[in-house]
Motif scaffolding. Sequence first.
Motif, PDB file in Angstrom:
ATOM      1  N   ILE A   1      35.523 -88.483  50.802  1.00  0.00           N
ATOM      2  CA  ILE A   1      34.833 -89.422  49.935  1.00  0.00           C
ATOM      3  C   ILE A   1      35.834 -90.425  49.365  1.00  0.00           C
ATOM      4  O   ILE A   1      37.034 -90.162  49.312  1.00  0.00           O
ATOM      5  N   SER A   2      35.316 -91.576  48.907  1.00  0.00           N
ATOM      6  CA  SER A   2      36.152 -92.626  48.328  1.00  0.00           C
ATOM      7  C   SER A   2      35.885 -92.713  46.825  1.00  0.00           C
ATOM      8  O   SER A   2      34.733 -92.694  46.387  1.00  0.00           O
TER       9      SER A   2
ATOM     10  N   SER B   1      41.300 -98.056  44.757  1.00  0.00           N
ATOM     11  CA  SER B   1      40.481 -97.042  45.440  1.00  0.00           C
ATOM     12  C   SER B   1      41.369 -96.083  46.220  1.00  0.00           C
ATOM     13  O   SER B   1      42.473 -96.437  46.644  1.00  0.00           O
TER      14      SER B   1
ATOM     15  N   ASN C   1      31.698 -92.757  45.664  1.00  0.00           N
ATOM     16  CA  ASN C   1      30.672 -93.016  46.688  1.00  0.00           C
ATOM     17  C   ASN C   1      29.486 -93.792  46.104  1.00  0.00           C
ATOM     18  O   ASN C   1      28.322 -93.384  46.226  1.00  0.00           O
ATOM     19  N   ASN C   2      29.805 -94.895  45.402  1.00  0.00           N
ATOM     20  CA  ASN C   2      28.813 -95.809  44.825  1.00  0.00           C
ATOM     21  C   ASN C   2      28.032 -95.199  43.664  1.00  0.00           C
ATOM     22  O   ASN C   2      27.001 -95.747  43.260  1.00  0.00           O
TER      23      ASN C   2
END
Length: 331
Positions: free
Chosen positions: A235-236, A251, A202-203
Amino acid sequence: MSGPGPCERLPTGKRKESGKAGLIMGAECIKVVVRSRGITANRIKVVRYALEKKVVKSKVGEKVVLPCCHEIPSSESLHNYRVYWQKNTTDVVLAYAEGKMIFEHKRYKTRAKMNTRNLTLWISPVEILDNGPYQCVVQHLRFLQNSVVVCDEPVTLFVTADFSKPNITAEVSANSCESTEMVVTCSSHGGFPKPKISGVLNNVSVVWNASWVSESSLSPYNVTGKLLLNVTKDISITCSVEYNGFAKSTSLLLKKTNDCIVPTVPPPYNVITASSIIIIIFLLAITLAARYLPRHVCSHCCKPQDSVEEGLKECTKPPVSSKVTSETSSV
């Protein structure tokens, strides 16, 4: 083979200084020994001043050209020179003397060639084992005199082998209403050199618990990274494998698996029984009321007439007195 090797000490007054890099040639070297069984090169030391480091990059399977530090003028030919291409200062790749090849390393056989004018070394196809420092040693042959070292400069070959696209997997290790505990694994294989593995959640950067597997420092690498995560919502996560200026990424969306939906509990058996009895009694009461209630209607109430006035007269007619009834009886 007569004459000095490429790394001999030059006589006083015959040292040649390189104009480009300020290199004093021929200082403190041991000559290359050429025997019928092969060539060995044992370098001890070369004094260099402000020598520029040359770097060439290539990928496995491609064709690469390594530049030499000297180009033969058009007025001369290869017959006036000795040229040695060495790797790691210990292995001779190619050797030329008086215009003829006098040695070729078995590992480079059919893969390496030298340009007879600019003395560049061509290698195709490139292998991982070709990675490392090389040297082009050039000697000029003079009649009845010792040979003169024209140049002796290194060039480094960096070989790259592409890694596979990273593969991300997630395994649930624990579950609760609040979070899902997952072991996330990222793996890639078959690349070179040793890579760096990084991640973004998430960045936000994350650090993988990484491990590498390779048979040797000049063999393909397999890399695996692991993360233990508590996932409270979807979430990624991104996994990147970086190597020699290249990178490959993948991803994956991690989903929270337990939403804690409370199932509908059926009522107990006795509650169902009591409710059924109440409903049955209620229905019976309605049935009986509908059946017997019309019989209790007042019998002396007047019935509706054709007109409202007639109905009122009939209903307001006074009753016959008991006195009149007695007189009628005596008559």
